[in-house]
Scaffold this motif. Sequence first.
Motif, PDB file in Angstrom:
ATOM      1  N   GLN A  57      35.100  35.133  32.122  1.00  6.61           N
ATOM      2  CA  GLN A  57      36.243  34.969  33.041  1.00  6.61           C
ATOM      3  C   GLN A  57      37.562  35.243  32.326  1.00  6.61           C
ATOM      4  O   GLN A  57      38.460  35.879  32.882  1.00  6.61           O
ATOM      5  CB  GLN A  57      36.250  33.563  33.643  1.00  6.61           C
ATOM      6  N   GLY A  71      38.022  38.926  32.070  1.00 12.82           N
ATOM      7  CA  GLY A  71      38.367  39.519  33.362  1.00 12.82           C
ATOM      8  C   GLY A  71      39.846  39.375  33.678  1.00 12.82           C
ATOM      9  O   GLY A  71      40.426  40.209  34.383  1.00 12.82           O
ATOM     10  N   CYS A 103      32.582  42.045  40.360  1.00 12.56           N
ATOM     11  CA  CYS A 103      33.372  41.317  41.352  1.00 12.56           C
ATOM     12  C   CYS A 103      34.801  41.879  41.390  1.00 12.56           C
ATOM     13  O   CYS A 103      35.354  42.131  42.457  1.00 12.56           O
ATOM     14  CB  CYS A 103      33.321  39.841  40.981  1.00 12.56           C
ATOM     15  N   LYS A 104      35.397  42.128  40.222  1.00 10.30           N
ATOM     16  CA  LYS A 104      36.761  42.665  40.170  1.00 10.30           C
ATOM     17  C   LYS A 104      36.844  44.060  40.783  1.00 10.30           C
ATOM     18  O   LYS A 104      37.905  44.494  41.218  1.00 10.30           O
ATOM     19  CB  LYS A 104      37.261  42.733  38.712  1.00 10.30           C
ATOM     20  N   THR A 118      46.641  43.410  34.645  1.00  8.37           N
ATOM     21  CA  THR A 118      46.654  42.662  35.905  1.00  8.37           C
ATOM     22  C   THR A 118      47.021  43.563  37.081  1.00  8.37           C
ATOM     23  O   THR A 118      46.368  43.537  38.133  1.00  8.37           O
ATOM     24  CB  THR A 118      47.654  41.493  35.800  1.00  8.37           C
ATOM     25  N   PHE A 169      44.232  46.228  38.199  1.00  7.65           N
ATOM     26  CA  PHE A 169      43.181  45.661  39.050  1.00  7.65           C
ATOM     27  C   PHE A 169      43.747  45.232  40.397  1.00  7.65           C
ATOM     28  O   PHE A 169      43.138  45.457  41.443  1.00  7.65           O
ATOM     29  CB  PHE A 169      42.473  44.500  38.340  1.00  7.65           C
ATOM     30  N   HIS A 170      44.935  44.636  40.363  1.00  2.38           N
ATOM     31  CA  HIS A 170      45.513  44.170  41.630  1.00  2.38           C
ATOM     32  C   HIS A 170      45.744  45.334  42.587  1.00  2.38           C
ATOM     33  O   HIS A 170      45.528  45.215  43.796  1.00  2.38           O
ATOM     34  CB  HIS A 170      46.822  43.420  41.361  1.00  2.38           C
ATOM     35  N   LEU A 207      38.647  42.841  46.867  1.00  2.00           N
ATOM     36  CA  LEU A 207      39.485  43.150  45.703  1.00  2.00           C
ATOM     37  C   LEU A 207      40.703  42.236  45.654  1.00  2.00           C
ATOM     38  O   LEU A 207      41.086  41.749  44.586  1.00  2.00           O
ATOM     39  CB  LEU A 207      39.928  44.618  45.755  1.00  2.00           C
ATOM     40  N   ALA A 237      39.689  38.945  44.326  1.00  2.00           N
ATOM     41  CA  ALA A 237      39.183  38.902  42.944  1.00  2.00           C
ATOM     42  C   ALA A 237      40.262  39.177  41.899  1.00  2.00           C
ATOM     43  O   ALA A 237      40.092  38.814  40.731  1.00  2.00           O
ATOM     44  CB  ALA A 237      38.049  39.908  42.783  1.00  2.00           C
ATOM     45  N   ASN A 238      41.346  39.827  42.305  1.00  2.00           N
ATOM     46  CA  ASN A 238      42.327  40.300  41.321  1.00  2.00           C
ATOM     47  C   ASN A 238      43.719  39.745  41.601  1.00  2.00           C
ATOM     48  O   ASN A 238      44.403  40.191  42.512  1.00  2.00           O
ATOM     49  CB  ASN A 238      42.350  41.831  41.322  1.00  2.00           C
TER      50      ASN A 238
END
Length: 471
Positions: free
Chosen positions: A230, A233, A335-336, A363, A366-367, A408, A411-412
């Motif tokens: 985690q 991630g 998951c991400k 960050t 992924f976001h 998404l 997760a992000n």
Amino acid sequence: MDFHFDHSWARDLPGTYLRLAPDPAPAPRLLAFNRGLAAELGLEAEALEAGAARWLSGAELPPGADPLALAYAGHQFGGFSPVLGDGRAHLLGEIVTPDGRRFDLQLKGSGRTPFSRGGDGKAAIGPMLREYLVSEAMHALGVPTTRSLAVVATGEDIWRDAGRLPGAVLARVAASHIRIGSFQFLAARGEAEKLRALTDYTLARHYPGAEGALGLFDAVAARQARLVAQWMGLGFIHGVMNTDNMALSGETIDYGPCAFMEGYAPGTVFSSIDRQGRYAYANQPLILGWNLARLAEALLPLIDPDGEKAVEIANARLAGIAGLYRTEWLAVMRCKLALAGEDPGDEALVEDLLKAMEGADWTLTFHRLAGAVEGEGLLRPLFEDFAAMAEWLPRWRARLAPDAAALLRRANPAVIPRNHRVEEALEAATAGDMAPFEALLAAVTRPFEENEAYMLPAPSGFGRYVTFCGT
Ligand code: AMP
Ligand code: MG
């Protein structure tokens, strides 16, 4: 005010603690108080808040407290210290919630103990608010962690390299404070019976379904592997993964020099004392294994009376850690990326993304994937060279789960504690202005809500970020 204290540690584990009171804070003043956490603990939040400055600073013992400093050992940056222990912390007791859950309530920065060695037993406002902020952010991000109930300014100044600073005490809530170092402390002294008692205690408290030293080891390995996956991630760098800072509960503990990575670089290190990069971002999974090997070592006498056989059994377990971690990490990354089910090519897909995104903000990349399910969205400005990413995106899209954009977004996170924002808030708090801290805390504890002001990376003028151990 009833804290619903119990004292199972004091009762069950003699020889692993010293009983002593915290230093009384001369002029305590409440700086931060966690009403939500107080309620979750089943405490009367209003009564607690009214008395918090006294009860959570050492100025006055809360009713029913029986303060202890716990003994533990630890490998610090690879070197073993047989006696570390709580050098500036006091365990007030265990709060038992109405539904029967048990949490340690500990003061940190509450004065010297026989474990202090050269230290003053104190803490400054900045590092204690930092732990409050980052631990509450981690909780909101869904990562197992110790929590923060309050920070109280003591009214006493302390001396650090930076000069004279206002002192503070953090009230920390943890599933427990049992560390790998707690086992090492007893193992190093050859206290086999106490080691067995600690094993039984830890099993009963955290892993009631597991049995014996091997059962404990397996359960802890599973939790810690998931925890580090985690962290990875989220781009979280703990910074001081010494064995005394790894909790058997699988919670993140000790937020001294931790920080979140901005631009992705596997070798990222923030801590001023980590000159070799031992606890760099990409090393965290290896250190997880190294630390678990130290736990297995401490448990050897309980694994098998025949020393050689015990080592053989432990080695077989340790050989499985890398695979265990890899599975957890892949689950986090699937998951991400909102992948549909599992595919043998997923590992390569993730690795290729990592190669393509070196230097890009971890960050935000992924976001912003949620906006790149069709079309590239706002990804391009994050990359110096977008070519590899442009090749990667169609491969990723072919693997997406239905309703990927919503997955998404869940997760992000949009907001993490950005280093420049944290520094700005702590600087203001140290100078007496809590407003930036409160605004930042509100943003980082709703991490999945877009919040423009708190989403952006540090401006280039901020320079290379350096953190210091929480002293
Ligand atoms: P840490 O690096 O914060 O995990 O701490 C390592 C050890 O140093 C623990 O035994 C702490 O209790 C102790 N320690 C850290 N800061 C202080 C301090 N200001 N005074 C006394 N002991 C400290
Ligand atoms: Mg520590």
